[in-house]
Design an enzyme around this catalytic site. Structure first.
Site: not given
Ligand code: SF4
Length: 347
Positions: A87, A215, A333
């Protein structure tokens, strides 16, 4: 098995089709970048089109579904030539349209909050398949090679780009080439969960892409709870790699930080983030979870997010905050792919 024509650069296609005049190869390559099937390539001889169609796939990532949000954000499902589905998401900004694209089918990084990695890695995507995603959306949005509708790219969809290093690098070099879509490398952001050796390697490639790091925690103990990659690479090693990336490329480093109530929003976390981002150009994107999503127990209130934001700003951190509009956090991410797509209706 058929090969993917877009896996080859124009120079490589000239080598493959050595009997073809250079201008014909260029015409063929332009058609490929316009998401054309062989049957519509009107200035290519019929017998050559038939031969190419027998051996090579022209459109390696075909859009099979589009969901559109009220603000114009669109989510695309692409079918790859082996039937796998990945996607992408396009978002409209004042400066242009950004496409968030996938780089792998599945992902093996295993981040706890991510749907993409739940079933592990199925396979890497090829450079031509990634290029195919961009070409398909550019055409869907009415763009051409010269008048692009897609102006910016973020490699933040399904997959960890740096776990598919060679194909991703070839994709970046190809999509930014004048004979392809010519999207400037400064308009391309690569997002990673933090593969330190690959960040260091990327810094040496002579590219101008932006680096975004997921992070999501300021201590190794907390980060390891949600991100297995943190068991291999400590935050200190990650930050050293980020600084090295800036030193080599001059590109500011962006940190994605999902606000998780009770986990990563304490005054100590604010102080840690200030330390992590000090001394080199960097920026923190705070991401609020949707209070009705799957992780609602860790969603904070706007006031709590604001307080954390202010603590960072007062500590001198360059920071922005955005609210997740997706129903749940599903890819991350910095990805959180669903965050872009709230209130979807099929077009
Ligand atoms: S957040 Fe990114 S690296 Fe982590 S599992 Fe999901 S796609 Fe993979």
């Amino acid at each position: 098995m058929k090969k993917i024509m877009l896996d080859y650069t124009l120079v490589e296609i000239r080598g493959l089709l050595a009997d073809l005049p250079a201008f014909r190869s260029k015409q063929l390559y332009k058609w490929l970048n316009l998401d054309a099937e062989y049957s519509t390539m009107s200035n290519i001889a019929l017998d050559l089109r038939a031969k190419l169609a027998d051996e090579y796939i022209a459109r390696p990532a075909q859009i099979v579904d589009v969901l559109t949000a009220k603000d114009g954000t669109r989510k695309y499902l692409f079918r790859l030539s082996d039937g796998n589905i990945v996607e992408g998401v396009s978002m409209v900004y004042e400066h242009g349209t950004t496409l968030c694209l996938s780089t792998q089918v599945g992902c093996r990084m295993g981040c706890a909050f991510c749907a993409s990695g739940r079933d592990g890695l199925v396979r890497n995507m090829s450079s031509g398949e990634m290029l195919g995603e961009v070409i398909a959306v550019n055409k869907y949005l009415g763009g051409t090679c010269d008048g692009r509708a897609v102006t910016n790219l973020v490699l933040m969809g399904m997959g960890e780009p740096l776990d598919n290093y060679d194909h991703v690098l070839k994709f970046i070099r190809t999509v930014s080439a004048p004979e392809s879509l010519n999207i400037g490398q400064r308009n391309i952001s690569l997002s990673t969960c933090g593969l330190v050796p690959e960040i260091l390697r990327l810094a040496e490639e002579g590219l101008g892409v932006n680096l975004t790091i997921s992070l999501h925690a300021t201590t190794d103990v907390t980060r390891r709870k949600n991100m297995p990659v943190a068991k291999t690479y400590s935050i200190d090693r990650l930050i050293s790699a980020a600084k090295y990336y800036f030193d080599k490329t001059g590109r500011r480093v962006i940190y994605e930080y999902v606000l998780l109530k009770g986990e990563n929003m304490s005054p100590a976390d604010a102080a840690n983030l200030a330390r992590i981002t000090r001394g080199y150009p960097s920026h923190v994107n705070l991401i609020m979870l949707n209070a009705s999503g799957a992780l609602k127990n860790t969603a904070c209130t706007p006031a709590e997010a604001r307080a954390f934001f202010c603590a960072l700003a007062e500590a001198g951190v360059s920071v922005t905050i955005r609210r997740s509009v997706g129903a749940e956090i599903e890819g991350a991410c910095g990805q959180l792919r669903r965050k872009f797509v709230g209130d979807l209706t099929a077009t």
